[in-house]
Design a protein around this motif. Structure first.
Motif, PDB file in Angstrom:
ATOM      1  N   LEU A 232       0.725  -1.095   0.067  1.00 11.24           N
ATOM      2  CA  LEU A 232       0.012   0.104   0.021  1.00 11.24           C
ATOM      3  C   LEU A 232       0.943   1.153   0.100  1.00 11.24           C
ATOM      4  O   LEU A 232       1.615   1.577   0.866  1.00 11.24           O
ATOM      5  N   ILE A 233       0.858   2.229  -1.187  1.00 11.85           N
ATOM      6  CA  ILE A 233       1.594   3.056  -1.415  1.00 11.85           C
ATOM      7  C   ILE A 233       1.041   4.469  -1.291  1.00 11.85           C
ATOM      8  O   ILE A 233      -0.155   4.444  -1.995  1.00 11.85           O
ATOM      9  N   GLU A 234       1.492   5.492  -0.802  1.00 10.26           N
ATOM     10  CA  GLU A 234       0.878   6.883  -0.866  1.00 10.26           C
ATOM     11  C   GLU A 234       2.104   7.906  -1.367  1.00 10.26           C
ATOM     12  O   GLU A 234       3.138   7.474  -1.141  1.00 10.26           O
ATOM     13  N   PHE A 235       1.498   8.764  -1.820  1.00  9.16           N
ATOM     14  CA  PHE A 235       2.294  10.234  -2.205  1.00  9.16           C
ATOM     15  C   PHE A 235       1.892  11.393  -1.654  1.00  9.16           C
ATOM     16  O   PHE A 235       0.507  11.299  -1.341  1.00  9.16           O
ATOM     17  N   MET A 236       2.549  12.393  -1.868  1.00  8.29           N
ATOM     18  CA  MET A 236       1.920  13.740  -1.529  1.00  8.29           C
ATOM     19  C   MET A 236       0.792  13.909  -2.754  1.00  8.29           C
ATOM     20  O   MET A 236       0.971  13.566  -3.795  1.00  8.29           O
ATOM     21  N   PRO A 237      -0.234  14.713  -2.303  1.00  5.72           N
ATOM     22  CA  PRO A 237      -1.369  14.779  -3.405  1.00  5.72           C
ATOM     23  C   PRO A 237      -0.829  15.728  -4.378  1.00  5.72           C
ATOM     24  O   PRO A 237      -1.472  15.651  -5.515  1.00  5.72           O
ATOM     25  N   SER A 238       0.072  16.615  -4.135  1.00  9.01           N
ATOM     26  CA  SER A 238       0.657  17.367  -5.229  1.00  9.01           C
ATOM     27  C   SER A 238       1.969  16.507  -6.121  1.00  9.01           C
ATOM     28  O   SER A 238       2.259  17.266  -7.185  1.00  9.01           O
ATOM     29  N   ALA A 239       1.960  15.435  -6.116  1.00 12.65           N
ATOM     30  CA  ALA A 239       3.138  14.707  -6.703  1.00 12.65           C
ATOM     31  C   ALA A 239       2.899  14.639  -8.045  1.00 12.65           C
ATOM     32  O   ALA A 239       1.721  14.708  -8.784  1.00 12.65           O
ATOM     33  N   ASP A 240       3.938  14.829  -8.864  1.00 11.58           N
ATOM     34  CA  ASP A 240       4.094  14.804 -10.084  1.00 11.58           C
ATOM     35  C   ASP A 240       3.734  13.367 -10.816  1.00 11.58           C
ATOM     36  O   ASP A 240       4.237  12.242  -9.972  1.00 11.58           O
ATOM     37  N   TYR A 241       2.820  13.371 -11.699  1.00 10.83           N
ATOM     38  CA  TYR A 241       2.296  12.103 -12.357  1.00 10.83           C
ATOM     39  C   TYR A 241       3.574  11.228 -12.778  1.00 10.83           C
ATOM     40  O   TYR A 241       3.655   9.912 -12.444  1.00 10.83           O
ATOM     41  N   ARG A 242       4.520  11.686 -13.383  1.00 12.73           N
ATOM     42  CA  ARG A 242       5.645  10.909 -13.795  1.00 12.73           C
ATOM     43  C   ARG A 242       6.379  10.253 -12.697  1.00 12.73           C
ATOM     44  O   ARG A 242       6.743   9.132 -12.896  1.00 12.73           O
ATOM     45  N   TYR A 243       6.502  10.767 -11.766  1.00 11.44           N
ATOM     46  CA  TYR A 243       7.198  10.331 -10.254  1.00 11.44           C
ATOM     47  C   TYR A 243       6.237   9.257  -9.772  1.00 11.44           C
ATOM     48  O   TYR A 243       6.709   8.272  -9.524  1.00 11.44           O
ATOM     49  N   ILE A 244       4.926   9.515  -9.764  1.00 11.01           N
ATOM     50  CA  ILE A 244       3.961   8.480  -9.155  1.00 11.01           C
ATOM     51  C   ILE A 244       4.115   7.178 -10.142  1.00 11.01           C
ATOM     52  O   ILE A 244       4.486   6.064  -9.621  1.00 11.01           O
ATOM     53  N   LYS A 245       3.969   7.411 -11.505  1.00 11.74           N
ATOM     54  CA  LYS A 245       4.091   6.187 -12.227  1.00 11.74           C
ATOM     55  C   LYS A 245       5.451   5.397 -12.467  1.00 11.74           C
ATOM     56  O   LYS A 245       5.244   4.078 -12.442  1.00 11.74           O
ATOM     57  N   ASP A 246       6.443   6.229 -12.382  1.00 10.31           N
ATOM     58  CA  ASP A 246       7.621   5.606 -12.584  1.00 10.31           C
ATOM     59  C   ASP A 246       8.160   4.883 -11.185  1.00 10.31           C
ATOM     60  O   ASP A 246       8.512   3.698 -11.154  1.00 10.31           O
ATOM     61  N   SER A 247       7.627   5.397  -9.976  1.00  7.35           N
ATOM     62  CA  SER A 247       7.794   4.683  -8.646  1.00  7.35           C
ATOM     63  C   SER A 247       6.948   3.422  -8.645  1.00  7.35           C
ATOM     64  O   SER A 247       7.593   2.534  -8.216  1.00  7.35           O
TER      65      SER A 247
END
Length: 251
Positions: A118-133
């Motif tokens: 189960l993974i979370e990010f900052m709400p403002s995280a860049d989409y590319r960063y989310i996808k790549d991670s």
């Protein structure tokens, strides 16, 4: 070894995202509050709870041993209350560049010791960063569950990004409060857009207390049944979570 259930019988709903474990993060602040949260969850139809305290570098960094010891204490208290509910271990991991190494070394909890994380990010995280991670986690053999997908700004702006994640095999989880409107109109509208497309794989409480962010889910359940059908409700709250606990793939 996965601590979930393979080939067994699980009755009732399964919550794979909540902050019920006492005194480990910004969720429950006492054993008594945790027990009340579990009693409320039982009333709502939950029979299995995967506790998922936050892990975030520099903020919430409890060891697996500490979390599992706290979980065992809660299990004993629940048993004394005579509440027939299964408690399993997990955590909500705030993404960073070190988490794959920590997962490999056994320093972070997956969902019920499965390959699901189960993974979370900052709400403002860049989409590319989310996808790549998330893709890097997949390459290492993990199956990412993106926590409260409805919160991410860029995904709300461009629905094609959500489809891309689903096509990648990323599982999407939404909070019950986002379905019933408690998290605000814009969040609710986006969440229902996801549900209408059946892009959502899991609904969870993400509860933090027995008050304003409690494990109440009945209102959301009724909305799901009315708008999207009983079968989809079962997939979101029972069938898909059961596959996760059994460490099996979700189609």
């Amino acid at each position: 070894m996965c601590e979930g259930i393979r080939g067994g019988s699980i009755m009732g709903y399964i919550d794979i995202h909540n902050h019920t474990l006492p005194r480990v993060d910004d969720g429950s602040q006492s054993n008594e509050q945790s027990l009340h949260m579990l009693e409320l969850a039982y009333e709502e139809g939950f029979r299995t709870i995967v506790v998922t305290p936050h892990y975030q570098e520099g903020i919430y960094t409890h060891s697996i041993e500490f979390i599992k010891d706290r979980l065992e204490q809660l299990r004993e208290s629940l048993y004394d209350k005579n509440v027939d509910m299964k408690l399993l271990s997990g955590c909500e991991i705030f993404n960073s560049y070190s988490i794959i190494d920590m997962l490999h070394k056994g320093h972070l909890l997956t969902i019920a010791d499965s390959r699901y994380v189960l993974i979370e990010f900052m709400p403002s995280a860049d989409y590319r960063y989310i996808k790549d991670s998330l893709y890097l986690l997949q390459l290492e053999g993990y199956i990412p569950i993106l926590a409260h997908v409805e919160r991410y700004d860029e995904l709300r702006k461009d629905f094609s990004m959500v489809k891309e994640l689903v096509d990648m095999g990323i599982l999407l989880q939404v909070n019950a409060m986002s379905i019933d409107g408690s998290s605000g109109r814009s969040i609710s509208m986006f969440t229902h857009k996801l549900l209408k497309k059946q892009y959502v794989h899991l609904v969870a409480t993400d509860c933090h207390s027995d008050r304003t962010r409690s494990p109440r889910i009945s209102k959301a359940v009724n909305i799901i049944i009315k708008k999207y059908g009983e079968a989809y409700k079962d997939r979101l709250l029972s069938d898909n979570p059961k596959l996760i606990l059994g460490n099996q793939y979700i189609d």
